[in-house]
Enzyme design. Structure first.
Site, short mmCIF file in Angstrom:
data_model
loop_
_atom_site.label_atom_id
_atom_site.label_comp_id
_atom_site.label_asym_id
_atom_site.label_seq_id
_atom_site.Cartn_x
_atom_site.Cartn_y
_atom_site.Cartn_z
N HIS A 104 16.84 17.88 65.47
CA HIS A 104 17.72 16.96 64.73
C HIS A 104 18.40 17.65 63.55
CE1 HIS A 104 15.20 13.55 66.71
NE2 HIS A 104 16.17 13.97 67.49
N ASP A 133 20.40 8.91 85.92
CA ASP A 133 19.89 10.28 85.77
C ASP A 133 20.93 11.10 85.00
OD1 ASP A 133 19.23 12.94 86.11
OD2 ASP A 133 18.51 12.65 88.15
N ASP A 149 18.19 17.05 76.27
CA ASP A 149 16.86 17.05 75.67
C ASP A 149 15.84 16.42 76.63
OD1 ASP A 149 14.78 17.08 73.83
OD2 ASP A 149 15.44 15.25 72.82
N1 SAM Z 1 16.81 12.92 72.75
C1 SAM Z 1 15.79 12.03 72.23
C2 SAM Z 1 15.70 12.23 70.73
O1 SAM Z 1 16.01 13.32 70.23
O2 SAM Z 1 15.35 11.28 70.04
C3 SAM Z 1 14.44 12.25 72.88
C4 SAM Z 1 14.47 12.33 74.37
S1 SAM Z 1 12.93 12.57 75.13
C5 SAM Z 1 12.51 14.22 74.74
C6 SAM Z 1 13.40 12.70 76.82
C7 SAM Z 1 13.77 11.37 77.46
O3 SAM Z 1 14.41 11.61 78.71
C8 SAM Z 1 12.58 10.48 77.78
O4 SAM Z 1 12.75 9.23 77.16
C9 SAM Z 1 12.59 10.33 79.31
O5 SAM Z 1 12.21 9.03 79.75
C10 SAM Z 1 14.04 10.59 79.63
N2 SAM Z 1 14.33 11.13 80.96
C11 SAM Z 1 13.56 11.92 81.74
N3 SAM Z 1 14.26 12.34 82.81
C12 SAM Z 1 15.52 11.80 82.72
C13 SAM Z 1 16.70 11.91 83.47
N4 SAM Z 1 16.73 12.65 84.59
N5 SAM Z 1 17.82 11.27 83.05
C14 SAM Z 1 17.79 10.54 81.90
N6 SAM Z 1 16.69 10.40 81.13
C15 SAM Z 1 15.56 11.03 81.53
#
Ligand code: SAM
Length: 316
Positions: A19, A169, A190
Site C-alpha cells: 500500500h 476471475d 495482488d
Molecule cells: N488487494 C487487496 C488489498 O490490498 O487490500 C487484497 C487482495 S487478497 C491478497 C487476494 C484476493 O483475491 C482474495 O480476496 C481472494 O478471494 C481473491 N481472488 C483469488 N483468486 C481470484 C481470481 N482469480 N480473481 C479475482 N479474485 C480472486
C-alpha cells in the site's frame, strides 16, 4: 473454493509495503488531469476491522501497521536485533519519517480520524480515497463472501458509476478494460497465491496486458517464500519487461528469516510470511527515490530479527 481471506492478513508487513508503493505511484499518476483507470484484479473485501475476530486471531497487523504507528512518535533507535540487520542501511536517529511512509500513514489516518488503526483500508478503499471524480475503478473479487462484503462496503461510498465491482476471475477478465478510453491506467495484481498456478497466471496476464496496452503501469505483489515459482516470478517479469523495452522497478521487504524454527517442546514452527515484493512495469519515475528513502526505515521499524533487509532495483 479458496480458503484465503485477506481479513486475517490486513495491515501486515506485506500490506504496508504494497500500500505504501500503491499510494506513492497513484499520487504521481494523479498529478496529470487526464482521467485514470485503476484495475484491481484481486480486490479482497475492501475494508477491514483490526479489532475484529479475523485480525485478532492472526495478529498480523501488530507486526505491520500497528508497529509502524506505535513507532511513529518514538526516536528512531533500532532495537538490538534490528541493529545488525540494518547495519548497511542505517537510519539516522531522529530521522524524519520518509515521505512515502508519512503519506501512507496519513491515508490510514484518514480512515481513523481518532487515531490508531481500528479500520484498515484494503486496496479498493485506498484507491477510491485518492481518485478524483472523473477517474474510474474496476474491482475483481471471486470469493463469494468477500465479494459480497466488497459490494456492501463499496455501496456505502455512493460512488455511482465510478466504481464497478465484478464477481469474476480477475486473471481472465480484467484485460477487457485495457486500454481504457483515456489511455491511462494502473493495474494492481495482488493474488493470494493460494494455488501454485497463480504465479503463471500473473505472467500470462501481464504478457496479455502489455500486448493490449504497452504504456499501462502494472504493479504485482508477490510473497517471497521458499518455493521455486515465487523465486522465478520477479525474474520472469524482469525478462518480460526488458524484452518489451519497458522500464521496471522491483522492491522487496524482508522482516525475518524464512527458516523453520523449533519450539522448546521440539515442535517445528513455520515462520509465517517472512518477506514480499512489489514488481512494477512502467513505474512512475518518482517512485524509486521515494522507496530508496522509505525501505530502510521500514526495515528498521518492522524488523522481527536480524535477517530483516530490503532490496530495490530497476531497469529498462
Ligand atoms: N488487494 C487487496 C488489498 O490490498 O487490500 C487484497 C487482495 S487478497 C491478497 C487476494 C484476493 O483475491 C482474495 O480476496 C481472494 O478471494 C481473491 N481472488 C483469488 N483468486 C481470484 C481470481 N482469480 N480473481 C479475482 N479474485 C480472486
Amino acid at each position: 473454493m479458496f480458503s484465503y481471506r485477506h481479513a486475517f492478513h490486513a495491515g501486515n508487513h506485506a500490506d504496508v509495503l504494497k500500500h505504501t508503493v500503491l499510494i506513492a505511484a497513484l499520487d504521481h499518476m494523479l498529478e496529470k488531469e487526464a482521467a485514470l483507470t485503476v484495475v484491481d484484479t484481486h480486490a479482497g473485501a475492501g475494508l477491514y476491522r483490526l479489532d475484529g475476530d479475523y485480525a485478532d486471531t492472526s495478529g498480523e497487523a501488530a507486526e505491520g501497521i500497528l508497529r509502524l504507528l506505535s513507532e511513529k512518535k518514538e526516536p528512531a533507535t533500532p532495537a538490538p536485533a534490528a541493529k545488525s540487520a540494518t547495519k548497511k542501511v542505517a537510519v539516522e536517529a531522529e530521522a524524519p519519517l520518509a515521505d512515502a511512509i508519512a503519506r501512507y500513514l496519513s491515508v490510514i489516518h484518514d480512515f481513523n480520524p481518532k487515531g490508531g488503526a481500528r479500520v484498515y483500508p484494503g486496496s479498493p478503499f485506498i484507491v477510491q480515497h485518492l481518485l478524483r471524480d472523473h477517474d474510474k475503478l474496476k474491482l475483481f473479487e471471486l470469493h463469494p463472501t468477500d465479494a459480497r462484503t466488497l459490494d456492501a462496503n463499496i455501496a456505502q461510498l455512493e460512488a455511482g458509476r465510478q466504481i464497478v465491482v465484478l464477481r469474476e476471475d480477475g486473471f481472465s477478465s480484467a484485460t477487457k478494460f485495457l486500454p481504457p478510453p483515456s489511455r491511462r491506467a494502473l493495474v494492481l495484481m495482488d493474488p493470494s497465491y493460494e494455488i501454485k498456478s497463480d504465479y503463471g497466471r500473473v505472467l500470462d496476464f501481464a504478457a496479455e496486458a502489455l500486448k493490449r496496452f504497452a504504456t499501462g503501469t502494472y504493479a504485482v505483489w508477490y510473497p517471497i517464500i521458499p518455493r521455486p515459482e515465487a523465486h522465478d516470478l520477479p525474474r520472469r517479469l524482469k525478462t518480460m519487461a526488458t524484452k518489451a523495452g519497458k522500464p521496471w522497478l522491483h522492491a522487496t521487504l524482508t522482516v525475518k528469516s524464512s527458516k523453520l524454527t523449533s519450539t522448546p517442546t521440539g515442535e517445528t514452527k513455520r515462520p509465517g510470511l517472512p518477506a514480499s515484493g512489489m514488481f512494477l512495469i512502467n513505474p512512475p519515475y518518482t517512485l524509486k527515490p521515494l522507496l530508496a528513502a522509505a525501505l530502510p526505515q521500514l526495515v528498521e521499524k518492522l524488523a522481527q530479527d536480524r535477517n530483516a533487509t530490503f532490496s530495490l532495483e530497476s531497469g529498462g
